[in-house]
Design an enzyme around this catalytic site. Sequence first.
Site, PDB file in Angstrom:
ATOM      1  N   ARG A 237       4.077   0.867 -14.866  1.00  0.00           N
ATOM      2  CA  ARG A 237       4.388   1.734 -13.736  1.00  0.00           C
ATOM      3  C   ARG A 237       5.805   2.271 -13.882  1.00  0.00           C
ATOM      4  O   ARG A 237       6.610   1.751 -14.656  1.00  0.00           O
ATOM      5  CB  ARG A 237       4.256   0.955 -12.430  1.00  0.00           C
ATOM      6  CG  ARG A 237       2.841   0.550 -12.094  1.00  0.00           C
ATOM      7  CD  ARG A 237       2.807  -0.521 -11.015  1.00  0.00           C
ATOM      8  NE  ARG A 237       3.436  -0.066  -9.774  1.00  0.00           N
ATOM      9  CZ  ARG A 237       3.797  -0.878  -8.789  1.00  0.00           C
ATOM     10  NH1 ARG A 237       3.616  -2.186  -8.905  1.00  0.00           N
ATOM     11  NH2 ARG A 237       4.344  -0.400  -7.687  1.00  0.00           N
TER      12      ARG A 237
ATOM     13  N   SER B 250       8.236   2.410 -11.575  1.00  0.00           N
ATOM     14  CA  SER B 250       9.291   1.840 -10.732  1.00  0.00           C
ATOM     15  C   SER B 250      10.323   1.099 -11.580  1.00  0.00           C
ATOM     16  O   SER B 250      10.045   0.646 -12.692  1.00  0.00           O
ATOM     17  CB  SER B 250       8.702   0.875  -9.697  1.00  0.00           C
ATOM     18  OG  SER B 250       8.307  -0.339 -10.306  1.00  0.00           O
TER      19      SER B 250
ATOM     20  N   LYS C  59      -0.021 -10.632  -9.818  1.00  0.00           N
ATOM     21  CA  LYS C  59      -0.599 -10.602  -8.457  1.00  0.00           C
ATOM     22  C   LYS C  59      -1.245  -9.245  -8.149  1.00  0.00           C
ATOM     23  O   LYS C  59      -2.052  -9.148  -7.221  1.00  0.00           O
ATOM     24  CB  LYS C  59       0.438 -10.955  -7.400  1.00  0.00           C
ATOM     25  CG  LYS C  59       1.489  -9.903  -7.118  1.00  0.00           C
ATOM     26  CD  LYS C  59       2.340 -10.338  -5.926  1.00  0.00           C
ATOM     27  CE  LYS C  59       3.368  -9.266  -5.583  1.00  0.00           C
ATOM     28  NZ  LYS C  59       4.156  -9.618  -4.391  1.00  0.00           N
ATOM     29  N   ASP C  60      -0.912  -8.199  -8.925  1.00  0.00           N
ATOM     30  CA  ASP C  60      -1.526  -6.883  -8.722  1.00  0.00           C
ATOM     31  C   ASP C  60      -2.887  -6.763  -9.394  1.00  0.00           C
ATOM     32  O   ASP C  60      -3.638  -5.824  -9.102  1.00  0.00           O
ATOM     33  CB  ASP C  60      -0.622  -5.777  -9.282  1.00  0.00           C
ATOM     34  CG  ASP C  60       0.663  -5.599  -8.482  1.00  0.00           C
ATOM     35  OD1 ASP C  60       0.682  -6.001  -7.299  1.00  0.00           O
ATOM     36  OD2 ASP C  60       1.637  -5.070  -9.045  1.00  0.00           O
TER      37      ASP C  60
ATOM     38  N   THR D 113       6.883  -6.329   6.654  1.00  0.00           N
ATOM     39  CA  THR D 113       6.102  -6.796   5.506  1.00  0.00           C
ATOM     40  C   THR D 113       4.786  -6.034   5.472  1.00  0.00           C
ATOM     41  O   THR D 113       4.193  -5.772   6.515  1.00  0.00           O
ATOM     42  CB  THR D 113       5.816  -8.309   5.545  1.00  0.00           C
ATOM     43  OG1 THR D 113       4.958  -8.649   4.437  1.00  0.00           O
ATOM     44  CG2 THR D 113       5.137  -8.732   6.836  1.00  0.00           C
TER      45      THR D 113
ATOM     46  N   SER E  17       2.265  -7.252   3.789  1.00  0.00           N
ATOM     47  CA  SER E  17       1.318  -8.286   3.377  1.00  0.00           C
ATOM     48  C   SER E  17       0.678  -8.971   4.584  1.00  0.00           C
ATOM     49  O   SER E  17       1.381  -9.566   5.418  1.00  0.00           O
ATOM     50  CB  SER E  17       2.037  -9.324   2.510  1.00  0.00           C
ATOM     51  OG  SER E  17       1.306 -10.523   2.423  1.00  0.00           O
ATOM     52  N   LEU E  18      -0.652  -8.925   4.661  1.00  0.00           N
ATOM     53  CA  LEU E  18      -1.363  -9.659   5.714  1.00  0.00           C
ATOM     54  C   LEU E  18      -1.136 -11.159   5.571  1.00  0.00           C
ATOM     55  O   LEU E  18      -1.075 -11.889   6.566  1.00  0.00           O
ATOM     56  CB  LEU E  18      -2.861  -9.359   5.647  1.00  0.00           C
ATOM     57  CG  LEU E  18      -3.294  -7.905   5.883  1.00  0.00           C
ATOM     58  CD1 LEU E  18      -4.812  -7.800   5.795  1.00  0.00           C
ATOM     59  CD2 LEU E  18      -2.806  -7.392   7.232  1.00  0.00           C
ATOM     60  N   ARG E  19      -1.052 -11.632   4.334  1.00  0.00           N
ATOM     61  CA  ARG E  19      -0.834 -13.058   4.063  1.00  0.00           C
ATOM     62  C   ARG E  19       0.483 -13.527   4.654  1.00  0.00           C
ATOM     63  O   ARG E  19       0.549 -14.566   5.342  1.00  0.00           O
ATOM     64  CB  ARG E  19      -0.851 -13.285   2.543  1.00  0.00           C
ATOM     65  CG  ARG E  19      -0.375 -14.665   2.102  1.00  0.00           C
ATOM     66  CD  ARG E  19      -0.184 -14.723   0.592  1.00  0.00           C
ATOM     67  NE  ARG E  19       0.792 -13.754   0.120  1.00  0.00           N
ATOM     68  CZ  ARG E  19       2.105 -13.943   0.144  1.00  0.00           C
ATOM     69  NH1 ARG E  19       2.610 -15.065   0.618  1.00  0.00           N
ATOM     70  NH2 ARG E  19       2.919 -13.011  -0.311  1.00  0.00           N
ATOM     71  N   ARG E  20       1.555 -12.781   4.389  1.00  0.00           N
ATOM     72  CA  ARG E  20       2.864 -13.165   4.914  1.00  0.00           C
ATOM     73  C   ARG E  20       2.877 -13.104   6.437  1.00  0.00           C
ATOM     74  O   ARG E  20       3.356 -14.019   7.108  1.00  0.00           O
ATOM     75  CB  ARG E  20       3.947 -12.246   4.345  1.00  0.00           C
ATOM     76  CG  ARG E  20       4.231 -12.449   2.869  1.00  0.00           C
ATOM     77  CD  ARG E  20       5.096 -11.326   2.312  1.00  0.00           C
ATOM     78  NE  ARG E  20       5.395 -11.534   0.888  1.00  0.00           N
ATOM     79  CZ  ARG E  20       5.700 -10.553   0.049  1.00  0.00           C
ATOM     80  NH1 ARG E  20       5.726  -9.290   0.467  1.00  0.00           N
ATOM     81  NH2 ARG E  20       5.956 -10.826  -1.221  1.00  0.00           N
TER      82      ARG E  20
ATOM     83  N   ARG F 150       6.402  -0.064   3.536  1.00  0.00           N
ATOM     84  CA  ARG F 150       5.923   0.255   2.189  1.00  0.00           C
ATOM     85  C   ARG F 150       7.055   0.819   1.344  1.00  0.00           C
ATOM     86  O   ARG F 150       8.116   1.158   1.827  1.00  0.00           O
ATOM     87  CB  ARG F 150       4.782   1.280   2.261  1.00  0.00           C
ATOM     88  CG  ARG F 150       3.450   0.744   2.793  1.00  0.00           C
ATOM     89  CD  ARG F 150       2.752  -0.214   1.834  1.00  0.00           C
ATOM     90  NE  ARG F 150       2.822   0.220   0.448  1.00  0.00           N
ATOM     91  CZ  ARG F 150       2.066   1.162  -0.109  1.00  0.00           C
ATOM     92  NH1 ARG F 150       1.146   1.782   0.625  1.00  0.00           N
ATOM     93  NH2 ARG F 150       2.192   1.486  -1.376  1.00  0.00           N
ATOM     94  N   GLY F 151       6.766   0.953   0.046  1.00  0.00           N
ATOM     95  CA  GLY F 151       7.737   1.497  -0.892  1.00  0.00           C
ATOM     96  C   GLY F 151       8.139   0.459  -1.918  1.00  0.00           C
ATOM     97  O   GLY F 151       7.840  -0.734  -1.782  1.00  0.00           O
ATOM     98  N   ASN F 152       8.808   0.909  -2.981  1.00  0.00           N
ATOM     99  CA  ASN F 152       9.285  -0.049  -3.972  1.00  0.00           C
ATOM    100  C   ASN F 152      10.466  -0.839  -3.402  1.00  0.00           C
ATOM    101  O   ASN F 152      10.902  -0.588  -2.267  1.00  0.00           O
ATOM    102  CB  ASN F 152       9.654   0.660  -5.291  1.00  0.00           C
ATOM    103  CG  ASN F 152      10.718   1.741  -5.098  1.00  0.00           C
ATOM    104  OD1 ASN F 152      11.640   1.579  -4.307  1.00  0.00           O
ATOM    105  ND2 ASN F 152      10.590   2.832  -5.830  1.00  0.00           N
TER     106      ASN F 152
ATOM    107  N   THR G  24      13.387   1.239  -2.082  1.00  0.00           N
ATOM    108  CA  THR G  24      13.061   1.962  -0.850  1.00  0.00           C
ATOM    109  C   THR G  24      13.058   1.037   0.360  1.00  0.00           C
ATOM    110  O   THR G  24      13.594   1.369   1.425  1.00  0.00           O
ATOM    111  CB  THR G  24      11.690   2.640  -0.978  1.00  0.00           C
ATOM    112  OG1 THR G  24      11.708   3.512  -2.111  1.00  0.00           O
ATOM    113  CG2 THR G  24      11.340   3.432   0.260  1.00  0.00           C
ATOM    114  N   ARG G  25      12.438  -0.129   0.205  1.00  0.00           N
ATOM    115  CA  ARG G  25      12.349  -1.049   1.338  1.00  0.00           C
ATOM    116  C   ARG G  25      13.722  -1.584   1.744  1.00  0.00           C
ATOM    117  O   ARG G  25      14.032  -1.715   2.930  1.00  0.00           O
ATOM    118  CB  ARG G  25      11.382  -2.193   1.023  1.00  0.00           C
ATOM    119  CG  ARG G  25       9.921  -1.786   1.172  1.00  0.00           C
ATOM    120  CD  ARG G  25       8.966  -2.898   0.822  1.00  0.00           C
ATOM    121  NE  ARG G  25       8.788  -3.018  -0.620  1.00  0.00           N
ATOM    122  CZ  ARG G  25       8.108  -3.996  -1.207  1.00  0.00           C
ATOM    123  NH1 ARG G  25       7.555  -4.951  -0.471  1.00  0.00           N
ATOM    124  NH2 ARG G  25       7.972  -4.021  -2.512  1.00  0.00           N
TER     125      ARG G  25
ATOM    126  N   CYS H 209      -6.289  -8.183  -1.103  1.00  0.00           N
ATOM    127  CA  CYS H 209      -5.140  -7.884  -0.242  1.00  0.00           C
ATOM    128  C   CYS H 209      -5.559  -7.545   1.180  1.00  0.00           C
ATOM    129  O   CYS H 209      -4.710  -7.413   2.064  1.00  0.00           O
ATOM    130  CB  CYS H 209      -4.316  -6.750  -0.840  1.00  0.00           C
ATOM    131  SG  CYS H 209      -5.144  -5.156  -0.865  1.00  0.00           S
TER     132      CYS H 209
END
Length: 368
Positions: A34, A36, A106-107, A153, A155-158, A175-177, A180-181, A269
């Site tokens: 990618r 990024s 994880k992706d 976040t 992430s639903l998990r977090r 969202r974002g890299n 960005t975040r 996810c």
Amino acid sequence: MAAPLSHVSNRKKPVSKEKEGNGNASRVIRMGTRKSQLARIQTDYVKDKLMELHPDVKFEIVAMSTIGDKILDTALSKIGEKSLFTKELENALERNEVDIVVHSLKDLPTTLPPGFTVGAVLERESPFDAVVLHPKHAGLSLDMLPEKSVIGTSSLRRAAQLKRRFPHLEFESIRGNLNTRLKKLDEKDDFAAIILAAAGLKRMGWENRISMILEPADCMYAVGQGALAVEVRARDRDILNMVSVLHHHDTVLRCIAERAFLRHLEGGCSVPVAVHTEAKDALLYLTGAVYSLDGSDMLKDTMQISTVPDNEKTHASDDCAHVGVTAYNIPESSLAAAEKLGVDLAELLLSKGAKDILTTARQLNDAR
């Protein structure tokens, strides 16, 4: 339009050669990644490792954008695509435009397209999540933040775990890299803190931004988090052999157990699934949990298994992959034990009602 991934050709591709200054041809291996900054750092890390082992080979990096990089206004769990950060890279691999692809493990979905395999899982960086506080909250912890402070976040998990642990906080998608975040956190007052993978911050050299590390008691991590994976065409045995020396024994076993757990639960996810693994004294320990979206419902358990290799069959057969991972240099019985551990723990949670929790979580997430 690319040919379907299920129709990966068995035709042996020509080896790329490039003339050196002395007129000799050197092999060229093209590495997909990618665009990024973090993805490039991770790919450069793998490239450096391979160059040390194969100084006669030239490694070139080919960077591209993925669906997940392009859709930045929607939570990952709402996009509905399992291969958000991998599909374009795998298309390039299928078309022979690149020879290997470097991913954050994880992706990678737990079931890979036919014809592909993970040829290397490198030693894991910290798998834990990190809290990055807004500068105005420096020195605080999550439990010290004011009532209704907003935590960012995607992430639903977090979110599910932290809602359960810190009910006074609120959670919103961001969202974002990484760049960005962090910019959104620092330059606006929308968030009191954001939650990021510690591994990414460390690889970027931003460890000083970590306000606190979330221990498993507060927030268990995502399947494969902190590990890098090298994906290859399964038929390219020479490339598979080239990258397989990068496998890290304990990381491979831990991640196979985690991926088997997630796959057997049919998670992703779009549902809150979390894990914690340890490899110690030839025993592999896996803790896994499923949550409702608000964290109020939870099923969690721990199992262990011996990974001592048996004497009957030492190494994996040519066509034996475990949840998408091929590791010729690790005993087959150890790989099989790790996969069994993940499946067994998933079965245990399913027998206690995990399917109902995950189905409800998926439906509620789709309806939001």
